[in-house]
Design an enzyme around this catalytic site. Sequence first.
Site, short mmCIF file in Angstrom:
data_model
loop_
_atom_site.label_atom_id
_atom_site.label_comp_id
_atom_site.label_asym_id
_atom_site.label_seq_id
_atom_site.Cartn_x
_atom_site.Cartn_y
_atom_site.Cartn_z
N HIS A 133 0.87 -1.18 0.00
CA HIS A 133 0.00 0.00 0.00
C HIS A 133 0.91 1.23 0.00
O HIS A 133 2.03 1.17 0.52
CB HIS A 133 -0.84 -0.05 1.28
CG HIS A 133 -1.91 0.98 1.41
ND1 HIS A 133 -1.65 2.27 1.81
CD2 HIS A 133 -3.25 0.91 1.22
CE1 HIS A 133 -2.80 2.94 1.86
NE2 HIS A 133 -3.78 2.15 1.51
N ASP A 210 3.10 -4.63 7.92
CA ASP A 210 1.91 -3.80 7.76
C ASP A 210 0.70 -4.74 7.87
O ASP A 210 0.39 -5.48 6.94
CB ASP A 210 1.97 -3.11 6.40
CG ASP A 210 0.66 -2.45 6.01
OD1 ASP A 210 -0.35 -2.60 6.75
OD2 ASP A 210 0.63 -1.77 4.97
N GLN A 213 -4.57 -5.05 6.76
CA GLN A 213 -5.60 -5.96 6.23
C GLN A 213 -5.60 -7.30 6.94
O GLN A 213 -6.44 -8.16 6.64
CB GLN A 213 -5.40 -6.19 4.72
CG GLN A 213 -5.60 -4.95 3.89
CD GLN A 213 -7.02 -4.39 3.96
OE1 GLN A 213 -7.97 -5.09 4.29
NE2 GLN A 213 -7.16 -3.12 3.66
N LYS A 236 -10.35 -0.82 10.36
CA LYS A 236 -10.46 -2.00 9.48
C LYS A 236 -10.75 -3.26 10.27
O LYS A 236 -10.81 -4.35 9.72
CB LYS A 236 -9.17 -2.15 8.66
CG LYS A 236 -8.96 -1.00 7.67
CD LYS A 236 -7.76 -1.25 6.81
CE LYS A 236 -7.29 -0.02 6.06
NZ LYS A 236 -8.14 0.36 4.93
N CYS A 374 -4.81 2.56 -3.57
CA CYS A 374 -3.55 3.05 -2.96
C CYS A 374 -2.42 2.06 -3.17
O CYS A 374 -1.59 1.84 -2.27
CB CYS A 374 -3.72 3.33 -1.47
SG CYS A 374 -4.99 4.52 -1.09
#
Length: 416
Positions: A133, A210, A213, A236, A374
Amino acid sequence: MDVAEATATQQTFDVERVRADFPILRQQVHGHPLVYLDNANTTQKPQAVIDALSDYYLSSNANIHRATHLLSERATRAYERSRVLLQRFINAGDSREVILTRGCTDGINLVAQSWARPTLKPGDEVLISWMEHHSNIVPWQLVCEQTGATLRVVPIDDRGDLRMDEFDRLLTERTRIVAMIHVSNALGTIAPVADIVRKAHAAGAVVLLDGAQAAAHVAVDVQALDADFYAFSGHKMFGPTGTGVLYGKAALLDRMPPYQGGGDMIASVTFEKTTYNSLPYKFEAGTPNIAGVVGLGAAVDYLNSIDRDSARAHEDGLLAAATEQVATVPGVRIIGEARAKTSVLSFVMKGIHPHDIGTVLDNEGVAIRTGQHCAQPVMDRYGITSTARASLAYYNTASDVEALVRALHKAQELLG
Ligand SMILES: Cc1ncc(COP(=O)(O)O)c(C=O)c1O
């Protein structure tokens, strides 16, 4: 998981009971029941989170860590309770290692500026992947410009799997930090993060993952992963916007300078010399999103109250069914067919712009995202400008998938 197994799983997971906890899902959109398939963008909030936010403002609103009055004590307790819940949620060894942030982007920038900027020198390398991202690209470009270090990028293959042969080649003694996506928002790929961490550590690099998600979909155990830093966003994972977590190993965080200066992050201030607060407060300057953090704690409570293994199996089943059925719509090409995937189905349709797909679907009550997500380098990798993306949460149903497929057939009839 094939469709038959998926159907069996869906029978054991009481999705209707879960859906009843999400009031927003009960509405009609353009005359159709809302089918919300934009969960990678942001998830909906259960009543428990909405109640926690309003209860906080109704009964406890005050600034934290500062005043001696009862409301401030209540607010501080609720805020710090969320930290402990989040610590357990990711199995961090110590709540001092849980920095409460504005979101995943904030956490990555914190590491880039506070760990990487003082550490990197010309000749050093930062290793990321092609499926990051923008939040896990641009902070590293900035810090490379500031320090003279070099950004290296591990490619992905046609299916959307990370090229581990290239990872092995690009990981050298010059690599100081490996910053990798755990689950791709554009492709749904689950990266082999355990392998990545092990290899990076063997090469002497630290690792940031990261997890934006991942947090809502896969179990995250930062100690088992041995990640040095792990960043994710509250919104999220069914919590409020403007909240998130940066996990960092205490030994690293202790040595890092503060990210921002201001109230709460200091031990003592004089014009001659300021000393800093201990962890985690050193990294939490100013009044934070107190209500949001309390709401995020309620989201963790909520996640703890459902059977997450069944929820994951339910989502996996829906993804398998959606992939199979969407692929049968004329002109569809699925983007992202990695061996290990979760919750994201990206696709393009021959001759129809993804934005037009999105508009037709919206008219049918089906909310998806269209665009580059993104993740412009991912689009470039596949030679496309954008995709349509349906992304799932455990409150989605087999009939949501059917509505998606029906609406795609309609888009094909109208525009194909
Ligand atoms: C993989 C990934 N990383 C980082 C982010 C940034 O998250 P936020 O905008 O909540 O900071 C996102 C948001 O879509 C994401 O999907």
